[in-house]
Design an enzyme around this catalytic site. Structure first.
Site: not given
Length: 453
Positions: A333-335, A434
């Site tokens: 997720e993200c990072g 994502s």
């Protein structure tokens, strides 16, 4: 057994002092021997981590747009279990949220109304005097479903300033439960996603002790406790709650956990454990790999852009992650998604090699704010659910994708107001990721009905 009491700390806007007052109350109540719990409204990792540093309980969030009623009730039950008082910290301004539907806007006022939580309104009085009165009056009268039970004045300049503001609030027929004087001293440092993380502070215990001292001197703690209301018992439908929860991605889940990877929502880990899953932490920054006994790996968000060089040099971590992904699912997720990609460009424009399990390249040098609620519809089966599953959560990052790669997209994405944003993320084999942070699965109609609680 006495029901735990609950109160919400809210304000007209962000930056008004909610986190300071919340932490001061938690520290001061705990010093008095009370068992304290805490929860944050809205999507946020950082403030709940500060709560957890005091309460020694999981950091928890309540969000009326992302979460249906039974999930909200289950999380509130977890926050209130075995405590005397729960302090709910509001996000943004008390009534800030999406335009519709009423009761499920993501506004803190939704949570206050749903659970009957009295509000302690924090008013930053810097730069004003008697004008604070109409502000307090407006907030107190705005909604019959939200009850403002008291006011804390923040950033008060002098005793005369305090008298002026107190007299104005009295005209609004609201009690003043304290006045925090403006003073020099240590403040919590910030960076691009908010406060610097609780785990990165060398003197957090001392700072919290000072806050408790300040609360004892300048807040009417007895009046605030009196204003807190007993939390009513609620019936939670376990089937409905289970449908809203994100299922554990495995039985033993390797979770990246260090200064670069720390944004895992507390209700996810709590409910995964309750379903029998075990979370096994490891540190990419320490060049560690997912434990070989695990059957899934989760790379949370965090600040990999600040540690890109160190991650690039962690060859043991990257090789171990690549080997793990040959057999078991890996989600970022993200990072975490940034690290799954081929490369990451840091703020200075230097490009660093990442795990290469997905083909995209991200950049923190070409910054653009992405912020807001998101609904994601999965395009294929993966650890988050079956194709067609709808998930709710948010984005909050400055990084951009400079090369998309050739991976299949993870999901169709829409903003909280329904505006289509196109596809997001990537999926290749057992690897997915994502920039989207997931909070819950959603039904066809995520509209709250307080009568169901």
């Amino acid at each position: 057994m006495t029901a735990p009491r609950v109160i919400m700390v809210a304000a007209p806007r962000s930056g008004g002092g909610k986190t300071t007052v919340t932490l001061a109350l938690l520290a001061a109540f705990q010093r008095r021997g009370l068992r304290v719990g805490a929860v944050k409204t809205g999507p946020d990792y950082i403030d709940p981590a500060f709560h957890a540093a005091i309460t020694n309980r999981p950091p928890l969030n309540l969000d009326s747009w992302c979460m249906p009623a039974d999930l909200l009730a289950g999380i509130m039950d977890a926050a209130a279990k075995d405590v005397d008082v729960v302090v709910v910290e509001s996000a943004m301004g008390l009534f800030d949220g999406l335009m519709a539907p009423e009761g499920a806007r993501g506004a803190p006022s939704d949570i206050a109304a749903l659970f009957g939580i009295p509000v302690l309104l924090v008013l930053d009085v810097s730069g004003q005097g008697q004008s604070v009165g109409p502000i307090a009056l407006g907030f107190a009268r705005w909604s019959d479903a939200v009850q403002v039970h008291g006011v804390v004045l923040n950033r008060v300049a002098s005793e005369r300033h305090e008298r002026l503001a107190c007299s104005a609030v009295a005209m609004a027929d609201l009690p003043v439960c304290g006045a925090l004087m403006r003073q020099k001293g240590e403040v919590l440092p910030e960076r691009h996603l908010g406060l610097v993380q609780a785990r990165e502070h060398g003197n957090l215990a001392g700072w919290l002790s000072d806050l408790a001292d300040k609360a004892e001197r300048e807040l009417d703690l007895d009046a605030i406790l009196e204003a807190a209301a007993p939390l009513a018992e609620r019936k939670v439908d376990p089937v409905s709650m289970s449908k809203a929860c994100i299922p554990p991605p495995g039985q033993r889940i390797a979770v990246a956990d260090d200064a670069a990877f720390s944004f895992l929502y507390g209700h996810l880990s709590l409910f995964w454990r309750q379903e029998g899953a075990e979370l096994v932490p490891f540190s990419p920054l320490a060049n560690q790999t997912p434990d070989a006994s695990c059957d899934a790996c989760w790379l949370p968000g965090g600040y990999p852009e600040l540690y890109a060089g160190q991650i690039a040099q962690a060859e043991h971590f990257k090789k171990g992650l690549q080997d793990f992904a040959l057999k078991y699912p890996v989600h970022g997720e993200c990072g975490g998604y940034m690290v799954l990609g081929r490369a990451l460009e840091d703020a200075q424009g230097q490009t660093h090699s990442m795990a290469g399990l997905l083909g995209h390249v991200t950049s923190f040098a070409r910054r653009k704010l992405h912020l807001g609620y998101r609904e994601a519809t999965l395009l294929a089966d993966n650890v988050l659910g079956c194709a067609g599953t709808r998930l709710r959560g948010h984005e909050f990052h400055y990084a951009t994708v400079t090369e998309t790669g050739s991976d299949a997209p993870l999901a169709d994405l829409a903003a909280g107001d329904g505006v289509a944003l196109g596809v997001c993320g990537g999926q290749r084999g057992l690897v997915s990721g994502s920039f989207f942070h997931v909070l819950a699965r959603c039904s066809n109609q995520n509209i709250l009905n307080s009568s169901s609680l």
